[in-house]
Design a protein around this motif. Structure first.
Motif, PDB file in Angstrom:
ATOM      1  N   ARG A 330       0.858  -1.180   0.000  1.00 23.79           N
ATOM      2  CA  ARG A 330       0.000   0.000   0.000  1.00 23.79           C
ATOM      3  C   ARG A 330       0.897   1.234   0.000  1.00 23.79           C
ATOM      4  N   MET A 331       1.172   1.754  -1.160  1.00 25.50           N
ATOM      5  CA  MET A 331       2.073   2.918  -1.279  1.00 25.50           C
ATOM      6  C   MET A 331       3.370   2.663  -0.505  1.00 25.50           C
ATOM      7  N   GLU A 332       3.889   1.462  -0.642  1.00 20.87           N
ATOM      8  CA  GLU A 332       5.082   1.038   0.104  1.00 20.87           C
ATOM      9  C   GLU A 332       6.344   1.474  -0.638  1.00 20.87           C
ATOM     10  N   ARG A 333       7.177   2.244   0.036  1.00 20.33           N
ATOM     11  CA  ARG A 333       8.442   2.687  -0.533  1.00 20.33           C
ATOM     12  C   ARG A 333       9.424   1.512  -0.497  1.00 20.33           C
ATOM     13  N   ILE A 334       9.843   1.055  -1.662  1.00 23.82           N
ATOM     14  CA  ILE A 334      10.724  -0.110  -1.742  1.00 23.82           C
ATOM     15  C   ILE A 334      12.189   0.295  -1.734  1.00 23.82           C
ATOM     16  N   ARG A 335      12.533   1.298  -2.548  1.00 26.83           N
ATOM     17  CA  ARG A 335      13.949   1.626  -2.721  1.00 26.83           C
ATOM     18  C   ARG A 335      14.076   2.935  -3.469  1.00 26.83           C
ATOM     19  N   GLU A 336      15.139   3.666  -3.191  1.00 28.07           N
ATOM     20  CA  GLU A 336      15.491   4.812  -4.022  1.00 28.07           C
ATOM     21  C   GLU A 336      16.798   4.485  -4.726  1.00 28.07           C
ATOM     22  N   ARG A 337      16.809   4.613  -6.032  1.00 27.84           N
ATOM     23  CA  ARG A 337      17.981   4.232  -6.841  1.00 27.84           C
ATOM     24  C   ARG A 337      18.290   5.362  -7.807  1.00 27.84           C
ATOM     25  N   ASP A 338      19.469   5.924  -7.680  1.00 25.82           N
ATOM     26  CA  ASP A 338      19.897   7.023  -8.550  1.00 25.82           C
ATOM     27  C   ASP A 338      18.873   8.149  -8.596  1.00 25.82           C
ATOM     28  N   GLY A 339      18.281   8.447  -7.435  1.00 28.62           N
ATOM     29  CA  GLY A 339      17.328   9.543  -7.344  1.00 28.62           C
ATOM     30  C   GLY A 339      15.918   9.186  -7.765  1.00 28.62           C
ATOM     31  N   VAL A 340      15.679   7.917  -8.132  1.00 23.07           N
ATOM     32  CA  VAL A 340      14.343   7.460  -8.540  1.00 23.07           C
ATOM     33  C   VAL A 340      13.750   6.606  -7.421  1.00 23.07           C
ATOM     34  N   PHE A 342      11.020   3.909  -5.996  1.00 21.38           N
ATOM     35  CA  PHE A 342      10.192   2.799  -6.450  1.00 21.38           C
ATOM     36  C   PHE A 342       9.132   2.518  -5.379  1.00 21.38           C
ATOM     37  N   VAL A 343       7.858   2.547  -5.777  1.00 22.90           N
ATOM     38  CA  VAL A 343       6.742   2.442  -4.837  1.00 22.90           C
ATOM     39  C   VAL A 343       5.833   1.275  -5.236  1.00 22.90           C
ATOM     40  N   ASN A 344       5.542   0.420  -4.260  1.00 21.50           N
ATOM     41  CA  ASN A 344       4.698  -0.756  -4.449  1.00 21.50           C
ATOM     42  C   ASN A 344       3.296  -0.474  -3.930  1.00 21.50           C
ATOM     43  N   ASP A 345       2.347  -0.319  -4.853  1.00 23.12           N
ATOM     44  CA  ASP A 345       0.942  -0.123  -4.496  1.00 23.12           C
ATOM     45  C   ASP A 345       0.109  -1.249  -5.105  1.00 23.12           C
ATOM     46  N   SER A 346       0.590  -2.489  -4.949  1.00 22.10           N
ATOM     47  CA  SER A 346      -0.068  -3.640  -5.550  1.00 22.10           C
ATOM     48  C   SER A 346      -1.485  -3.837  -5.036  1.00 22.10           C
ATOM     49  N   LYS A 347      -1.782  -3.319  -3.837  1.00 17.64           N
ATOM     50  CA  LYS A 347      -3.116  -3.455  -3.263  1.00 17.64           C
ATOM     51  C   LYS A 347      -4.173  -2.682  -4.055  1.00 17.64           C
ATOM     52  N   ALA A 348      -3.738  -1.768  -4.913  1.00 22.63           N
ATOM     53  CA  ALA A 348      -4.685  -0.976  -5.710  1.00 22.63           C
ATOM     54  C   ALA A 348      -5.206  -1.855  -6.842  1.00 22.63           C
ATOM     55  N   THR A 349      -6.326  -2.517  -6.615  1.00 21.30           N
ATOM     56  CA  THR A 349      -6.845  -3.487  -7.576  1.00 21.30           C
ATOM     57  C   THR A 349      -7.985  -2.944  -8.432  1.00 21.30           C
ATOM     58  N   ASN A 350      -8.238  -1.641  -8.370  1.00 25.45           N
ATOM     59  CA  ASN A 350      -9.247  -1.029  -9.235  1.00 25.45           C
ATOM     60  C   ASN A 350      -8.828   0.408  -9.529  1.00 25.45           C
ATOM     61  N   PRO A 351      -9.348   1.009 -10.585  1.00 26.69           N
ATOM     62  CA  PRO A 351      -8.927   2.368 -10.955  1.00 26.69           C
ATOM     63  C   PRO A 351      -9.174   3.404  -9.859  1.00 26.69           C
ATOM     64  N   LYS A 447      -0.810 -15.242  -7.749  1.00 22.25           N
ATOM     65  CA  LYS A 447      -1.750 -15.864  -6.817  1.00 22.25           C
ATOM     66  C   LYS A 447      -2.649 -14.831  -6.173  1.00 22.25           C
ATOM     67  N   ASP A 448      -2.079 -13.673  -5.827  1.00 17.89           N
ATOM     68  CA  ASP A 448      -2.832 -12.598  -5.191  1.00 17.89           C
ATOM     69  C   ASP A 448      -2.022 -11.315  -5.292  1.00 17.89           C
ATOM     70  N   TYR A 449      -2.589 -10.219  -4.781  1.00 10.40           N
ATOM     71  CA  TYR A 449      -1.892  -8.930  -4.888  1.00 10.40           C
ATOM     72  C   TYR A 449      -0.597  -8.939  -4.093  1.00 10.40           C
ATOM     73  N   GLU A 450      -0.538  -9.739  -3.020  1.00  8.71           N
ATOM     74  CA  GLU A 450       0.687  -9.802  -2.221  1.00  8.71           C
ATOM     75  C   GLU A 450       1.824 -10.434  -3.010  1.00  8.71           C
ATOM     76  N   ALA A 451       1.517 -11.522  -3.726  1.00  9.50           N
ATOM     77  CA  ALA A 451       2.535 -12.153  -4.563  1.00  9.50           C
ATOM     78  C   ALA A 451       3.003 -11.192  -5.659  1.00  9.50           C
ATOM     79  N   ARG A 452       2.074 -10.414  -6.203  1.00  5.30           N
ATOM     80  CA  ARG A 452       2.448  -9.426  -7.218  1.00  5.30           C
ATOM     81  C   ARG A 452       3.371  -8.367  -6.622  1.00  5.30           C
ATOM     82  N   GLY A 453       3.048  -7.906  -5.418  1.00  5.06           N
ATOM     83  CA  GLY A 453       3.896  -6.913  -4.777  1.00  5.06           C
ATOM     84  C   GLY A 453       5.279  -7.446  -4.463  1.00  5.06           C
ATOM     85  N   GLU A 454       5.358  -8.710  -4.039  1.00  2.61           N
ATOM     86  CA  GLU A 454       6.667  -9.303  -3.753  1.00  2.61           C
ATOM     87  C   GLU A 454       7.479  -9.464  -5.030  1.00  2.61           C
ATOM     88  N   ALA A 455       6.803  -9.776  -6.147  1.00  2.23           N
ATOM     89  CA  ALA A 455       7.511  -9.876  -7.421  1.00  2.23           C
ATOM     90  C   ALA A 455       8.065  -8.512  -7.839  1.00  2.23           C
TER      91      ALA A 455
END
Length: 464
Positions: A330-340, A342-351, A447-455
């Protein structure tokens, strides 16, 4: 676990043996109740068979007669004595036994009472159908003095619940999460005196609860959802109102003004209510790295207000807002790389959910797609100005690519998530964000949004 003398000597049927169902069975047995348990899945039923490899018995333990049609799980001839409470446990489908004399049927919140025949059978036997939250409410009188905060709404419940828990914990107050988040509430250890139980409550859980008097009840927003379980939107909204109708006059409420439906459902309440309006003012969120975007402003201010009603000092609350780590996917900050970033919001399953994420950052490389829930991105269109480029994946990829190109956005049809991460990372510049916010279900490739987020996390961490 949480037990109570209020359950001793009573008879309960537990329908559904997932995590909360198993915790309910164990808590009731430990409290001295008789339990008939059932799940249509054989593997779920196997989880409550007696330990030590014993099979089911044909017969009854001395002094105990299981309901007609039930299979007792232990007989003295089986060998080793049962673990505490097992002699009061039997397997039977509540749809196939006589329910007369039962004190309640406890069902999993996911069971659709509007369609499942257990509702009519229980009504005919004059037996209430409740959930584990109602059992917790009934157990409260025997617990050390404490407070309960209940959070409901359509969007933002999990974040607000976790944030309130984080603030309370930061204040040095014993606290635990429960309800629709974390571990089943009955499976947790009781808090010491002065503790605060923080419960995320879905409409399904509120429907199965009749006596939960939250010291502080929070309503974030109400938008159309779960209409397969309710007659109409008004009925769904009314289910949220019940959290406040169960409160006593000494309790308090926090209500967001973000949706008209929420305001309508909370008119004419007797208890003190604090209204939160984040639509008409802005607040600097730069010090809250895990609480970006207007939706998280609503979550944060509602959490802040609830904690103020608990008596927590303002300075403690503000510090906790800065240190809140966020929830996975849920808007999870994964990493900052070279000033970019990366945010994981895999839980967002609809527009609609994705629109909140797009509003949170001004320059986004957007990864989207999966199993579509519709044929448009209409809720996201107002935030298209924040999209620098898009990278589509999954079954919805070609459709989303056409929509975005028609709106003048650069699109790469990456097809798979690892390739999309590589494509976006190559194109993003310092100060921009690579955002996974799929606007789709995950089941076409994961399998689910969690698996997508981990990928997504694995692909980001694999970048050089």
């Amino acid at each position: 676990m949480i037990t109570s003398p209020a359950f001793a000597g009573k008879r309960y049927a537990v329908l559904g043996l997932a995590r909360s169902g198993l915790a309910t069975v164990e808590a009731l047995l430990a409290s001295g109740a008789e339990v008939v348990a059932w799940d249509d899945r054989e593997e779920a039923r196997a989880q409550i068979l007696p330990r030590g490899g014993r099979g089911t018995a044909q017969g009854a333990v001395e002094g105990y007669s299981p309901p007609l049609g039930a299979t007792p799980l232990h007989h003295p001839a089986d060998g080793p004595p049962p673990l505490k409470g097992e002699e009061r446990l039997s397997l039977a489908n509540p749809l196939e036994i006589d329910l007369a004399g039962f004190d309640a049927i406890i069902v999993t919140p996911g069971l659709p009472l509007n369609k499942h025949p257990i509702a009519a059978r229980a009504s005919a036997a004059n037996v209430p159908v409740i959930g584990d939250i109602e059992l917790f409410a009934q157990a409260r009188a025997s617990l050390p003095p404490h407070k309960v905060v209940g959070i409901t709404g359509t969007n933002g419940k999990s974040t607000t619940t976790a944030l309130i828990h984080h603030i309370v914990k930061s204040a040095g107050i014993p606290t635990t999460l429960g309800g629709n988040i974390g571990l089943p509430i009955l499976g947790q250890e009781p808090l010491p005196a002065g503790g605060v139980y923080v419960l995320e409550l879905s409409s399904y859980q509120i429907d199965l609860t009749h006596s939960l008097d939250c010291d502080v009840a929070v309503l974030l927003n109400i938008t159309p959802d779960h209409l397969d379980r309710y007659e109409n939107f008004e009925a769904y909204a009314a289910s949220k109102r019940r959290l406040f109708k169960m409160q006593s006059e000494k309790s308090s409420g926090v209500i967001s003004c973000s949706t008209q439906a929420a305001l309508l459902e909370t008119e004419n309440l007797d208890q003190f209510v604090a209204f939160v309006d984040t639509q008409t003012y802005s607040e600097d969120q730069s010090a809250w790295p895990s609480l970006q975007g207007p939706h998280n402003l609503e979550n944060a201010v509602c959490a802040r207000t609830a904690c103020e009603l608990l008596g927590i000092a303002h300075a403690v609350i503000e510090q906790a807002l800065e240190t809140y780590p966020g929830l996975p996917h849920r808007m999870e900050r994964i990493r900052e790389r070279d000033g970019v970033l990366f945010v994981n919001d895999s839980k967002a399953t609809n527009p609609a959910s994705t629109s909140f994420a797009l509003a949170s950052y001004p320059a986004i490389h957007w990864i989207l797609g999966g199993l579509p829930k519709g044929d448009n991105l209409d809720e996201c269109v107002p935030m298209f100005d924040h999209v620098r480029a898009a990278y589509t994946i999954g079954e919805a990829g070609p459709m989303f690519a056409r929509l975005l190109r028609a709106a003048g956005k650069p699109v790469t049809e990456s097809e798979t998530l690892p390739r999309a991460v590589n494509d976006a990372a190559a194109a993003a510049r310092p100060g921009e964000v690579v955002l996974l916010s799929p606007a789709c279900a995950s089941f076409d490739q994961f399998k689910d949004y969690e698996a997508r987020g981990e990928a997504f996390r694995a692909a980001v961490e694999a970048l050089a």
